[in-house]
Scaffold this motif. Structure first.
Motif, PDB file in Angstrom:
ATOM      1  N   TYR A  19      36.507  46.315  42.132  1.00 40.61           N
ATOM      2  CA  TYR A  19      37.403  47.386  41.707  1.00 40.61           C
ATOM      3  C   TYR A  19      37.127  47.757  40.248  1.00 40.61           C
ATOM      4  O   TYR A  19      37.013  48.936  39.900  1.00 40.61           O
ATOM      5  N   THR A  22      33.871  49.669  39.805  1.00 40.88           N
ATOM      6  CA  THR A  22      33.977  51.081  40.154  1.00 40.88           C
ATOM      7  C   THR A  22      34.802  51.839  39.121  1.00 40.88           C
ATOM      8  O   THR A  22      34.535  53.016  38.859  1.00 40.88           O
ATOM      9  N   GLU A  23      35.779  51.168  38.509  1.00 37.69           N
ATOM     10  CA  GLU A  23      36.547  51.798  37.433  1.00 37.69           C
ATOM     11  C   GLU A  23      35.630  52.182  36.270  1.00 37.69           C
ATOM     12  O   GLU A  23      35.693  53.292  35.740  1.00 37.69           O
ATOM     13  N   ARG A 132      36.815  52.614  45.043  1.00 38.35           N
ATOM     14  CA  ARG A 132      37.846  51.946  44.252  1.00 38.35           C
ATOM     15  C   ARG A 132      39.092  51.700  45.096  1.00 38.35           C
ATOM     16  O   ARG A 132      39.701  50.624  45.035  1.00 38.35           O
ATOM     17  N   ASN A 135      38.464  48.803  47.428  1.00 37.24           N
ATOM     18  CA  ASN A 135      38.529  47.523  46.712  1.00 37.24           C
ATOM     19  C   ASN A 135      39.970  47.116  46.441  1.00 37.24           C
ATOM     20  O   ASN A 135      40.338  45.942  46.604  1.00 37.24           O
ATOM     21  N   LYS A 136      40.791  48.069  46.028  1.00 38.76           N
ATOM     22  CA  LYS A 136      42.194  47.760  45.748  1.00 38.76           C
ATOM     23  C   LYS A 136      42.915  47.311  47.019  1.00 38.76           C
ATOM     24  O   LYS A 136      43.682  46.336  47.003  1.00 38.76           O
ATOM     25  N   SER A 339      48.526  43.919  40.742  1.00 36.90           N
ATOM     26  CA  SER A 339      47.638  44.603  39.804  1.00 36.90           C
ATOM     27  C   SER A 339      48.377  45.173  38.609  1.00 36.90           C
ATOM     28  O   SER A 339      49.528  45.572  38.705  1.00 36.90           O
TER      29      SER A 339
END
Length: 341
Positions: A19, A22-23, A132, A135-136, A339
């Motif tokens: 994640y 990708t951020e 993203r 992934n989250k 998160s």
């Protein structure tokens, strides 16, 4: 059960690192998209100006500015010198028109290339946004699985899990020290390494939250990247990129401030303190703490400042005693933190 929980945490951390990767890529893509959009706007403005210039040339050519064209005036004049002047004027006019057309062609080509690059950048950003989100969702899924497992256990079982984990860590640490892979002689850090260590020490006791990079909470690579950022050196955001991009260093050459990377896929990282210890943000439900270096399966170590000289003397920051900043482990009564995003 211990192996299952540790596996779920590793999978969650791997997804969290994905994640964050990708951020980082998404931010870089957004910056590139903005740059391309600005360049494209400039190119289109320039293209409009060149088209206007080409239109003026075409109209002048069609209307025959000044009656006859320079070529006709050169042929009809009876004065040799005037004919030479007209020839020079004709050549200059031809070169000017050719220059206008050449600039128009170049500007059109540049605008087309920029438009294509901007479309590709937008497509890449959309792909990263979707990745993203996946992934989250994966992180959330794994952490919910952990919550369900923990909720199904009795307090006695949770205590036994914590005891078993501590025993496993002690065994791994003893075997590592007996192997001679760590240097017996203490080393001093560089100035930046000492500053990174001091910063990390000040964060002990703060909670782990995946995706967090301070000041109130951290994940593993958020802690290490911020520690080195506060020491004046930018390093990659994720543990995998830290492992991939920073110079490797043998374990027997570790000095305080170096980064210790764990698991075959480099999904966890800690900062070396010295004396076989690291500071790490362990996992959801835990706090930033001092741990034995063998608390997780070692992959290797990297050094953010390989060219810097160690300090002649260094006084290490004081570490908390006893359970201060400790990890409550599997006996935590609350569910793992979610998160920071």
């Amino acid at each position: 059960m211990l192996s299952r929980l540790q596996g779920l945490y590793r999978e969650a951390e791997a997804a969290a690192e994905g994640y964050k990767a990708t951020e980082v890529a998404l931010k870089a893509g957004q910056d590139e998209e903005r740059r391309l959009s600005a360049e494209l706007a400039k190119a289109r403005t320039a293209l409009g100006a060149e088209k206007a210039a080409a239109g003026r040339v075409a109209r002048a050519q069609y209307q025959g500015v000044g009656g006859f064209s320079p070529y006709a005036r050169m042929l009809l004049t009876g004065d040799p010198q005037a004919a030479q002047d007209q020839r020079r004027l004709a050549a200059r006019e031809g070169a000017r028109r050719a220059g206008v057309l050449a600039r128009l062609t170049r500007t059109e080509r540049r605008a087309d290339l920029l438009a294509t690059a901007a479309r590709k950048s937008l497509d890449a950003r959309q792909t990263l946004t979707a990745q993203r989100m996946r992934n989250k969702q994966q992180v959330d899924l794994k952490l919910k699985q952990v919550e369900r497992v923990l909720a199904s256990l009795t307090p006695d079982q949770l205590t036994r899990l914590g005891t078993r984990e501590a025993a496993n860590t002690a065994t791994a640490q003893r075997e590592l020290l007996e192997s001679g892979r760590l240097a017996a002689t203490p080393r001093t850090p560089t100035a930046a390494g000492g500053a990174a260590l001091t910063y990390a020490t000040e964060q002990i006791g703060k909670p782990y939250v995946w995706g967090a990079e301070g000041p109130g909470a951290f994940d593993c690579s958020g802690l290490t990247s911020q520690a080195w950022a506060h020491a004046g050196r930018a390093i990659p955001r994720t543990s995998q990129e830290q492992w991939a991009q920073l110079p490797k260093v043998p374990l027997d050459e570790l000095r305080p401030g170096d980064l210790v990377v764990y698991f075959p896929t480099a999904t966890h990282v800690a900062l070396y303190v010295g004396d076989g210890k690291v500071i790490q943000a362990p996992r959801p439900g835990a706090k930033v703490k001092v741990s034995p270096i063998a608390a997780n399966p070692l992959l290797g170590a990297v050094r953010p400042d390989p060219g810097a000289a160690p300090l002649a003397e260094f006084t290490a920051p004081s570490l908390p005693e006893g359970e201060a900043g400790g990890d409550t482990g599997y006996s935590a009564t609350e569910a793992p933190a979610t998160s920071a995003k």
